[in-house]
Design an enzyme around this catalytic site. Structure first.
Site, PDB file in Angstrom:
ATOM      1  N   SER A  57     -25.605  23.195 -36.010  1.00 33.90           N
ATOM      2  CA  SER A  57     -26.054  21.799 -35.960  1.00 33.90           C
ATOM      3  C   SER A  57     -25.752  21.080 -37.270  1.00 33.90           C
ATOM      4  O   SER A  57     -25.430  19.887 -37.267  1.00 33.90           O
ATOM      5  CB  SER A  57     -27.553  21.724 -35.647  1.00 33.90           C
ATOM      6  N   ALA A  95     -30.507  27.198 -34.530  1.00 36.76           N
ATOM      7  CA  ALA A  95     -30.197  28.141 -33.456  1.00 36.76           C
ATOM      8  C   ALA A  95     -28.954  28.951 -33.769  1.00 36.76           C
ATOM      9  O   ALA A  95     -28.568  29.821 -32.999  1.00 36.76           O
ATOM     10  CB  ALA A  95     -30.007  27.378 -32.147  1.00 36.76           C
ATOM     11  N   ASP A 135     -17.691  26.761 -39.432  1.00 37.47           N
ATOM     12  CA  ASP A 135     -18.394  25.769 -38.613  1.00 37.47           C
ATOM     13  C   ASP A 135     -17.717  24.399 -38.603  1.00 37.47           C
ATOM     14  O   ASP A 135     -17.464  23.852 -37.526  1.00 37.47           O
ATOM     15  CB  ASP A 135     -19.856  25.649 -39.074  1.00 37.47           C
ATOM     16  N   SER A 195     -32.215   8.625 -37.872  1.00 39.04           N
ATOM     17  CA  SER A 195     -31.974   9.822 -37.068  1.00 39.04           C
ATOM     18  C   SER A 195     -33.036   9.882 -35.973  1.00 39.04           C
ATOM     19  O   SER A 195     -34.232   9.742 -36.267  1.00 39.04           O
ATOM     20  CB  SER A 195     -32.078  11.063 -37.967  1.00 39.04           C
ATOM     21  N   HIS A 206     -19.592  36.458 -40.723  1.00 40.44           N
ATOM     22  CA  HIS A 206     -19.663  36.768 -42.161  1.00 40.44           C
ATOM     23  C   HIS A 206     -18.318  37.273 -42.692  1.00 40.44           C
ATOM     24  O   HIS A 206     -18.270  38.151 -43.553  1.00 40.44           O
ATOM     25  CB  HIS A 206     -20.784  37.769 -42.458  1.00 40.44           C
ATOM     26  N   ASP A 218     -15.782  34.624 -42.979  1.00 42.41           N
ATOM     27  CA  ASP A 218     -15.054  33.429 -43.447  1.00 42.41           C
ATOM     28  C   ASP A 218     -15.068  33.296 -44.963  1.00 42.41           C
ATOM     29  O   ASP A 218     -14.064  32.933 -45.565  1.00 42.41           O
ATOM     30  CB  ASP A 218     -15.537  32.143 -42.736  1.00 42.41           C
TER      31      ASP A 218
HETATM   32  C1  GLA Z   1     -22.984  30.361 -41.048  1.00 37.70           C
HETATM   33  C2  GLA Z   1     -22.029  29.755 -42.060  1.00 37.70           C
HETATM   34  C3  GLA Z   1     -20.589  30.124 -41.711  1.00 37.70           C
HETATM   35  C4  GLA Z   1     -20.428  31.631 -41.508  1.00 37.70           C
HETATM   36  C5  GLA Z   1     -21.510  32.155 -40.556  1.00 37.70           C
HETATM   37  C6  GLA Z   1     -21.491  33.650 -40.444  1.00 37.70           C
HETATM   38  O1  GLA Z   1     -22.810  29.764 -39.793  1.00 37.70           O
HETATM   39  O2  GLA Z   1     -22.143  28.348 -42.099  1.00 37.70           O
HETATM   40  O3  GLA Z   1     -19.722  29.664 -42.732  1.00 37.70           O
HETATM   41  O4  GLA Z   1     -20.441  32.319 -42.722  1.00 37.70           O
HETATM   42  O5  GLA Z   1     -22.806  31.748 -40.967  1.00 37.70           O
HETATM   43  O6  GLA Z   1     -20.325  34.050 -39.807  1.00 37.70           O
END
Ligand code: GLA
Length: 385
Positions: A122, A118, A167, A64, A31, A33
């Site tokens: 994904s 998870a 991500d 899919s 949390h 980014d």
């Molecule tokens: C999710 C979001 C990321 C990031 C995380 C928490 O994975 O997609 O951008 O904010 O939560 O670190």
């Protein structure tokens, strides 16, 4: 290749391209980014594969393995509120960036080995894999970094999850035997070698599914914005500051009392978490895994108490991990509210720790958690068709 025959069965011909994009485990920097802070993810050996080929006209047909069939017109992608939006969003974003016609008719076959819901990213693996697939099929010539940006814009603007770059960047730019220090202010990526570091990554699934778009994620984003605005209003950050990244630890005391207690604690998490990312990088460089572990566990306490995104099942998994002498540190990974915990452990004890966590959790929760021993993996790229 089995997948090749799956594609042929679905579309009556062979694919021309095949790509893969991995999920990720974030070691620390949660949390942060979306407040232009620091993160430290590792791409892992669970990935999403897309087989693809160009098709006449403008229909994009998608099969899919997990979700079934869907299709849309490449000229008019329109959000429908399901998994297909992750494909449509990439087509839409490429069209906006490169001009209409960047994406036309295509057939895509998708299979994912990233466990869904998870906290292992994904959805970014899907978006990045689709971006790479369109890039290959239509000869767009975009770099992995540009394709990560496309996947990020697709998920945040088109799908509507206001997430950060963690991500898609981890999925597109990951390297085997490295974690990536990503500075989310300038998107600078610094790979940090872990190949010689005697540490194994165990990831335990709490069994509590999490859905980013439906959870409190947007609420946390708003709370962080509120904290930042309050800090700016009273001059705790420079007038040209843009995010909580700019708030120094020394300014926190001043902020208390000017915002509600929860909003203050959200800010305290972000400020302390950025410092923990730096400290983990230093400890890794010094080979001090005990310190890395302490910092991970401190991160978990902050996510639990200040950011309030943990749940009892995640706390229990972390507590069990921290009880074992071969575990350096434990924390939830990803957004929270369910999903997985990460445990950094001594490699020779990985199996014993797996059994310890599974047993302990089963005894108290009546449910045996899935525990994955994940390895670092390369970022997205081509696979042989
Ligand atoms: C999710 C979001 C990321 C990031 C995380 C928490 O994975 O997609 O951008 O904010 O939560 O670190």
């Amino acid at each position: 290749m089995q997948r090749d025959s799956d594609f042929r069965q679905a579309f009556g011909r062979s694919p021309t391209h095949a790509v893969r994009a991995p999920g990720r485990v974030n070691w620390i920097g949660e949390h942060t980014d979306y407040e232009e802070g620091l993160v430290l993810p590792c791409a892992v050996d669970r990935d999403t594969t897309v087989l693809a080929g160009q098709a006449p006209g403008h229909r994009v047909r998608v099969v899919s393995a997990a979700f079934g069939k869907a299709e849309f017109d490449a000229r008019t992608p329109t959000p429908k509120g399901g998994w297909i939006d992750y494909v449509q969003g990439v087509a839409d974003t490429l069209g906006r960036r490169l001009g209409p016609g960047a994406v036309a008719g295509a057939d895509l076959w998708i299979e994912s080995r990233v466990p869904p819901e998870a906290g292992l990213s994904s959805s970014a693996a899907l978006g990045v894999a689709v971006a790479f697939a369109f890039d290959r099929v239509f000869g767009l010539g975009l770099s992995p970094r540009e394709l990560a940006e496309v996947a990020h814009e697709s998920e945040s603007r088109f799908v509507g999850v206001g997430c950060g770059i963690l991500d898609p960047f981890a999925s597109a730019l990951g390297q085997p035997d490295h974690v990536l220090r990503i500075d989310c202010r300038d998107a600078g990526v610094t790979p940090i070698a872990i190949g010689q570091t005697p540490v194994a990554m165990l990831v335990a699934h709490s069994g509590v599914p999490r859905r980013l778009a439906e959870g409190g994620y947007q609420e946390r984003v708003s709370e962080c914005r509120a904290a930042f605005e309050a800090a700016r209003a009273v001059g705790l950050v420079r007038p040209d500051a843009t995010a909580l990244r700019d708030l120094a630890a020394g300014g926190l005391a001043e902020l208390a009392g000017r915002v509600s207690d929860p909003v203050f604690r959200r800010a305290r998490h972000v400020v302390s978490e950025n410092a923990r990312v730096e400290a983990v990088c230093t400890a890794l460089a010094e080979g001090d895994l005990a310190r890395v572990g302490q910092l991970l566990s401190a991160g978990q306490a902050s996510l639990r108490d200040d950011f309030e995104v943990s749940v009892p099942e995640l706390d229990l998994l972390c507590q069990l991990g921290d009880e074992h002498e071969a575990v350096y540190g434990s924390r939830l990974t990803g957004a929270g509210w369910g999903g997985c915990t990460l445990h950094l452990v001594r490699p020779d004890e990985a199996e014993a720790v797996t059994a310890w966590i599974s047993e302990g959790f089963a005894q108290r929760q009546g449910l045996r958690p899935e525990v994955f021993h994940l390895r670092s993996a390369p970022g997205a790229g081509d696979v042989l068709v």
